[in-house]
Enzyme design. Structure first.
Site, mmCIF file in Angstrom:
data_model
loop_
_atom_site.group_PDB
_atom_site.id
_atom_site.type_symbol
_atom_site.label_atom_id
_atom_site.label_comp_id
_atom_site.label_asym_id
_atom_site.label_seq_id
_atom_site.Cartn_x
_atom_site.Cartn_y
_atom_site.Cartn_z
ATOM 1 C CB THR A 10 -5.186 1.144 6.571
ATOM 2 O OG1 THR A 10 -4.328 0.893 5.454
ATOM 3 C CG2 THR A 10 -4.654 0.399 7.779
ATOM 4 C CB CYS B 26 2.285 -14.569 -10.486
ATOM 5 S SG CYS B 26 0.713 -13.965 -9.878
ATOM 6 C CB CYS C 190 0.545 -9.047 -16.650
ATOM 7 S SG CYS C 190 1.622 -9.863 -15.437
ATOM 8 C CB CYS D 16 -4.528 -11.791 -15.204
ATOM 9 S SG CYS D 16 -4.176 -12.779 -13.724
ATOM 10 C CB CYS E 180 -1.201 -7.499 -9.033
ATOM 11 S SG CYS E 180 -1.431 -7.893 -10.783
ATOM 12 C CB SER F 219 -0.898 0.015 1.243
ATOM 13 O OG SER F 219 -1.666 1.204 1.287
ATOM 14 N NE ARG G 76 -3.351 -7.844 -3.221
ATOM 15 C CZ ARG G 76 -4.534 -8.301 -3.606
ATOM 16 N NH1 ARG G 76 -5.005 -8.043 -4.820
ATOM 17 N NH2 ARG G 76 -5.275 -9.024 -2.778
#
Length: 549
Positions: free
Chosen positions: A339, A518, A495, A524, A521, A55, A303
């Protein structure tokens, strides 16, 4: 007869993010206050708590103040209160600063803190374990378990030591079943088990589709002379056009570091767009470059972010469990903060579950949780910004931002808009490649801008190579026969980790999945225009290992 062993708990929590950890802590606090003993366990798919947490982050401490009022005594987040707040509108070569008086007060970041959310989660995990919470990092929840009456019984972890062809390797170990009176799902945005629960219990029957952005982040050690602890900068405009939404951030955090990144909303239409390359291009802007020159990039990650807001929050409970945190889509998009909402949702679910278990209502739906949510400050906060995202999507970055600002001011002044706008799924916006303008991204210079593979290296991503591919194609022919001719196979570009490639040309073309790259995130799973890709958990402990994100 299952070969898996089982363990019983009062509450099992899937995911050691801020929501899951706050829920566990609150459960143990309530147990201690009442002289009761309740067993709580958390499963975390990352190799350690925080390994998969990414984050910005600027954190509103409201929920943290409620959960642990003395947190400032030793929490790493307390090191860097926000001291300056800037909002820039970028052109290709310049910028203008948006006057603070035009923005609603809660966008000013007064009283907030900036730092690593991963490190905050590590600190929360220590506090949870001190209270007796059992945390199992490296164990991915791979399957939902059901009772005979259809209620959720718990979850099972994935088998370990399974080869790519499905055979058992010499170190094979079957998964473990964790049975619970209540199971909380705190998987973050686009959780793969959460998707199943939403479908199984029709949790989205009365809500809008969830929509998303992709957030890409880097950490830089910068020249100490340029570092201003607590300075927060957000940008909009360049390099995105008026039909593509998103923006950049740059936060001066502790120890001479800045956290910077770029968010692209996944409703973008141009299949030639690459969010990763938009980040790299953004860093070359004169005002951003000026901060980074003489510094060194030390980390990278990406992410998905839940952008749907108030109207996309699904039904929160089902027999035997609840959705908390970003699994339920709790994010305030204009504030770029979730958060505090994630933590509060975990606390409210914990209070409901504790009361239900104490009263003997074990598998019943936790109706007290959604009731408490609707009476809480988080509901009021999300409701007040519910039209911001759809206004920007409908009217574009310029006019949409102005209208969104009006909507927020109106809500603050008590002039509540009498309608709530709707969403469409992100994949439905994609244009055909032939109808869109290709984007010529500059080559990386290796100083300010970089390529994908060197970036993935900085994410410390690792997967056991001889395991089943965790990115599953419903129809293996779709990428080449459908997505390639219609959309120039956009997976190659959306991606951020170089997982997807089209190798060869013409009749020799084939779709290659580099699953070992990978970073989890989930883009896809969200953006594929044919909805042909499903992300499932790989073997526990696989994926990125973010040290300070």
């Amino acid at each position: 007869m299952s070969e898996r062993e089982s363990m019983p708990y009062d509450v099992v929590i899937v995911g050691a993010g801020p929501a899951g950890l706050s829920a566990a802590i609150r459960l143990k606090q309530l147990a201690a206050e009442s002289g009761d003993e309740r067993s709580v366990c958390i499963l975390e798919k990352g190799s350690e708590v925080g390994a998969h947490i990414l984050s910005g982050a600027v954190v509103d401490p409201r929920a943290l103040d409620e959960l642990m009022p003395d947190w400032r005594d030793d929490c790493p987040l307390a090191r860097t209160p926000v001291t300056e707040n800037h909002h820039w509108v970028l052109s290709a070569s310049g910028h203008s600063a948006m006057p603070e008086f035009l923005t609603p007060p809660y966008l000013h970041n007064k009283g907030t803190y900036t730092g690593s959310l991963g490190n905050l989660c590590r600190w929360l995990a220590d506090k949870a374990q001190e209270l007796g919470v059992e945390i199992f990092p490296g164990f991915a929840a791979a399957e939902i378990l059901y009772n005979d009456d259809g209620s959720v019984k718990g979850v099972a972890t994935g088998d370990m030591g399974v080869a790519r062809d499905g055979s058992h390797k010499p170190d094979y170990q079957p998964g473990l079943e964790l049975h619970a009176k209540y199971t909380f799902f705190a998987e973050g945005a686009r959780g793969h088990l959460t998707k199943q629960l939403v479908k199984q219990f029709a949790l989205d029957a009365e809500s809008q589709p969830q929509v998303y952005g992709i957030g890409l982040k880097e950490l830089w050690d910068i020249d100490p002379a340029k570092h201003v602890p607590g300075r927060v900068i957000h940008t909009q405009g360049w390099p995105l056009d008026d039909d593509t939404n998103g923006g950049g951030f740059l936060y001066h955090q502790a120890d001479g570091q800045v956290a910077l990144g770029f968010v692209v909303w996944l409703d973008y239409a141009n299949p030639w767009l690459s969010p990763f390359h938009e980040l790299q291009r953004w860093k070359t802007h004169p005002e951003i470059r000026k901060i980074l020159e003489g510094g060194k990039r030390v980390a990278y990650g990406a992410r998905a972010i839940s952008d749907g807001g108030f109207q996309s929050v699904p039904k929160l409970v089902f027999p035997g469990g609840a959705l908390i945190g970003d699994s339920a889509g709790f994010l305030n998009v204009p504030r770029i903060k979730g958060t505090h909402l994630a933590m509060k949702s975990g606390m409210l679910a914990a209070e409901a579950a504790f009361g239900a278990v104490k009263a003997g209502r074990e598998a019943d739906a936790l109706h007290a949780y959604p009731e408490a949510y609707e009476a809480s400050w988080m509901y009021k906060e999300l409701r007040g910004v519910r039209n911001v995202v759809p206004l920007v999507k409908k009217f574009g970055a310029a006019w949409g931002t102005a209208l969104a600002g009006m909507s927020m001011w109106s809500e603050l002044l008590g002039l509540r808009w009498p309608f709530t706008m709707k969403h469409k799924p992100d994949y439905s916006y994609m244009h055909r490649a032939a109808e869109a303008k290709p984007i010529d991204y500059p080559k990386p210079d290796g100083v300010i801008s970089f390529d994908k593979l060197s970036s993935v290296f900085l994410s410390n991503t690792n997967h056991e190579e001889d395991q089943p591919v965790h990115l599953r194609l419903t129809d293996p022919d779709v990428p080449i026969k459908v997505n390639l001719p219609l959309y120039a196979e956009p997976a190659q570009r959306y991606c951020p980790a170089g997982v997807y490639e089209v190798v060869g040309e013409g009749d020799e073309a084939r779709f290659q999945i580099n699953a070992q790259n990978c970073v989890h995130c989930k883009t896809c799973d969200i953006k594929d225009p044919s909805q042909n890709i499903t992300w499932v958990v790989p073997e526990g402990g696989g994926g990125p290992n973010y040290p300070n994100m």
